[in-house]
Motif scaffolding. Structure first.
Motif, PDB file in Angstrom:
ATOM      1  N   PHE A  99      -0.725  -6.621  -5.155  1.00  0.00           N
ATOM      2  CA  PHE A  99      -0.536  -7.955  -4.596  1.00  0.00           C
ATOM      3  C   PHE A  99       0.583  -8.704  -5.444  1.00  0.00           C
ATOM      4  O   PHE A  99       0.428  -8.379  -6.669  1.00  0.00           O
ATOM      5  N   ARG A 100       1.161  -9.481  -4.991  1.00  0.00           N
ATOM      6  CA  ARG A 100       1.945 -10.552  -5.762  1.00  0.00           C
ATOM      7  C   ARG A 100       1.927 -11.876  -4.766  1.00  0.00           C
ATOM      8  O   ARG A 100       2.520 -11.782  -3.686  1.00  0.00           O
ATOM      9  N   LEU A 150      -6.671  -2.852 -16.309  1.00  0.00           N
ATOM     10  CA  LEU A 150      -5.978  -2.901 -14.674  1.00  0.00           C
ATOM     11  C   LEU A 150      -6.231  -4.345 -14.213  1.00  0.00           C
ATOM     12  O   LEU A 150      -5.720  -4.605 -13.192  1.00  0.00           O
ATOM     13  N   TRP A 151      -6.900  -5.219 -14.929  1.00  0.00           N
ATOM     14  CA  TRP A 151      -6.881  -6.490 -14.172  1.00  0.00           C
ATOM     15  C   TRP A 151      -5.529  -7.254 -14.120  1.00  0.00           C
ATOM     16  O   TRP A 151      -4.524  -6.950 -14.683  1.00  0.00           O
ATOM     17  N   VAL A 200      -0.513 -11.378 -10.168  1.00  0.00           N
ATOM     18  CA  VAL A 200       0.086 -10.297  -9.709  1.00  0.00           C
ATOM     19  C   VAL A 200      -0.889  -9.076  -9.962  1.00  0.00           C
ATOM     20  O   VAL A 200      -1.577  -9.226 -11.033  1.00  0.00           O
ATOM     21  N   LYS A 201      -1.079  -8.197  -9.332  1.00  0.00           N
ATOM     22  CA  LYS A 201      -2.088  -7.013  -9.526  1.00  0.00           C
ATOM     23  C   LYS A 201      -1.518  -5.708  -9.128  1.00  0.00           C
ATOM     24  O   LYS A 201      -1.046  -5.493  -8.047  1.00  0.00           O
ATOM     25  N   TYR A 202      -1.729  -4.781 -10.078  1.00  0.00           N
ATOM     26  CA  TYR A 202      -1.189  -3.473  -9.720  1.00  0.00           C
ATOM     27  C   TYR A 202      -2.502  -2.496  -9.487  1.00  0.00           C
ATOM     28  O   TYR A 202      -3.574  -2.918 -10.039  1.00  0.00           O
ATOM     29  N   GLY A 203      -2.324  -1.416  -9.034  1.00  0.00           N
ATOM     30  CA  GLY A 203      -3.487  -0.394  -8.863  1.00  0.00           C
ATOM     31  C   GLY A 203      -4.199  -0.666  -7.595  1.00  0.00           C
ATOM     32  O   GLY A 203      -4.305  -1.751  -7.120  1.00  0.00           O
ATOM     33  N   LEU A 204      -4.867   0.517  -7.320  1.00  0.00           N
ATOM     34  CA  LEU A 204      -5.769   0.404  -6.072  1.00  0.00           C
ATOM     35  C   LEU A 204      -7.126   0.130  -6.618  1.00  0.00           C
ATOM     36  O   LEU A 204      -7.463   0.657  -7.435  1.00  0.00           O
ATOM     37  N   PHE A 207       0.792  -1.137  -0.079  1.00  0.00           N
ATOM     38  CA  PHE A 207      -0.003  -0.140  -0.050  1.00  0.00           C
ATOM     39  C   PHE A 207       1.124   1.211  -0.029  1.00  0.00           C
ATOM     40  O   PHE A 207       1.346   1.743   0.949  1.00  0.00           O
ATOM     41  N   GLU A 208       1.430   1.668  -1.007  1.00  0.00           N
ATOM     42  CA  GLU A 208       2.345   2.556  -1.310  1.00  0.00           C
ATOM     43  C   GLU A 208       1.820   3.843  -1.875  1.00  0.00           C
ATOM     44  O   GLU A 208       0.972   3.855  -2.901  1.00  0.00           O
TER      45      GLU A 208
END
Length: 360
Positions: free
Chosen positions: A249-250, A289-290, A259-263, A160-161
């Motif tokens: 998440f990874r 964004l998936w 692997v998932k990017y984005g909030l 959570f950056e």
């Protein structure tokens, strides 16, 4: 503001970020709940609340006004600064009122367990607003694990950056221990709770916490390593100083990784004034964004398949609270669960301070 005859009447304490952006809109959007009173001594915030929820909304300058008419209310929501959570929740329970408390429930696990005992003694609901259990990516990862898509998960990375090189000030960034500020107890409450929900109890904790920004007083760049009883290792990052954001998440398993990017988009939507009751889908993100599921490659090199992200569903929390109050469902987040997360946060605080790993 439409009020149902049998609606449960809610008193909301605090109308800052948590109260105005998250709690008030979600309460108002929940069938069977009515936002009855907002407690804030700030006249501008009182006007803001009435502008959104109607002139019938009652406003109070002090929580004591709620206890004086406890028989007119069915639920108290505590969305005020962290240091007030325990005294306000205690007062609500002693007034005979069920309570929802924003995270963190308390500054220590011992205080959380004392509140849980008081709620049990009074036969009252005490629930903790861990809304990110209903984030889109968390719901998706939970389903992937339940369906066996990843095999046995061995390592979990959660970030959570943010990039906020200038401190904003205020109690959330205060170095005063009484304020319970800093990222460890703020964003850390989310990532630790999610890890415990996914992989069970923690048995060992190691952490690094730094104050990086000039003028900052509380931790703004923190790492927590959790070893779970089942053998999974969670690496959790919370930061306000990340110039290049990593994957949210990874999750790496014996068969595949996710692997998932984005909030999750729900906070941004709520901040923009959008509501779950608006027309159109809620909590849905674009296909671009998936995340991806696969093995042996990285998303950059085209490895893996796109994994449709389930919609985020913050409204499900208050729907579950309403059901629990009517005796039709379980408490969605218990105080005992919050205490277990606080065990980890306290261990992380000690680990970072003393440079040791802490066994729970």
């Amino acid at each position: 503001m439409t009020v149902g005859t049998n609606d449960l009447r809610v008193g909301l304490i605090g109308y800052g970020l948590a109260g105005s952006v998250f709690h008030a809109p979600l309460i108002a959007a929940t069938e069977g709940l009515t936002l009855d009173t907002v407690v804030t001594s700030n006249a501008e915030r009182q006007a803001q609340a009435r502008a959104e929820f109607g002139d019938d909304l009652r406003c109070a300058a002090d929580a004591d006004e709620l206890w004086a008419r406890a028989d007119e209310l069915d639920l108290i929501v505590v969305a005020s600064p962290n240091k007030t959570h325990v005294p306000l929740a205690t007062a609500a329970l002693k007034a005979g009122l069920p309570v929802v408390v924003d995270k963190p429930l308390a500054g220590t696990a011992a205080e959380a367990r004392e509140l849980a005992a008081l709620a049990d003694e009074r036969g009252l609901l005490l629930s903790v607003f861990q809304n990110r259990r209903w984030d889109n990516d968390f719901r998706t990862l939970r389903k992937l694990i339940a369906d066996g898509e990843l095999g046995d998960v061995w390592r979990f990375e959660s970030r959570f950056e943010r990039w906020r090189p200038q401190p904003k000030g205020g109690w959330r960034e205060s170095g005063d221990p009484e304020e319970i500020g800093g990222l460890l107890y703020d964003l850390g409450s989310h990532v630790v709770d999610q890890a415990l929900v996914l992989f069970g109890p923690a048995v060992r904790v190691y952490a690094e916490a730094d104050v990086r920004r000039p003028g900052a007083q509380a931790d703004d760049d923190t790492f927590i390593a959790v070893t779970h009883a089942g053998g999974v290792r969670s690496h959790l990052y919370v930061s306000a100083t990340t110039a290049q954001l990593g994957p949210r998440f990874r999750a790496l398993g014996s068969s595949a990784g996710y692997v998932k990017y984005g909030l999750d988009p729900q906070e941004a939507a709520l901040r923009e004034g959008k509501r779950p009751t608006d027309e159109g889908p809620w909590g849905v993100e674009p296909e671009a964004l998936w995340g991806t599921v696969g093995a042996g490659e990285s998303p950059l090199t085209g490895g893996g398949r796109p994994e449709p992200t389930l919609p985020g569903d913050y409204p499900a929390y208050y729907a579950a609270v309403a059901a629990a109050l009517r005796g039709e469902g379980d408490n969605p987040v218990t105080a005992q669960e919050a205490a277990a997360a606080l065990d980890v946060l306290e261990a992380a605080h000690r680990s970072a301070r003393e440079g040791v790993a802490v066994t729970l």
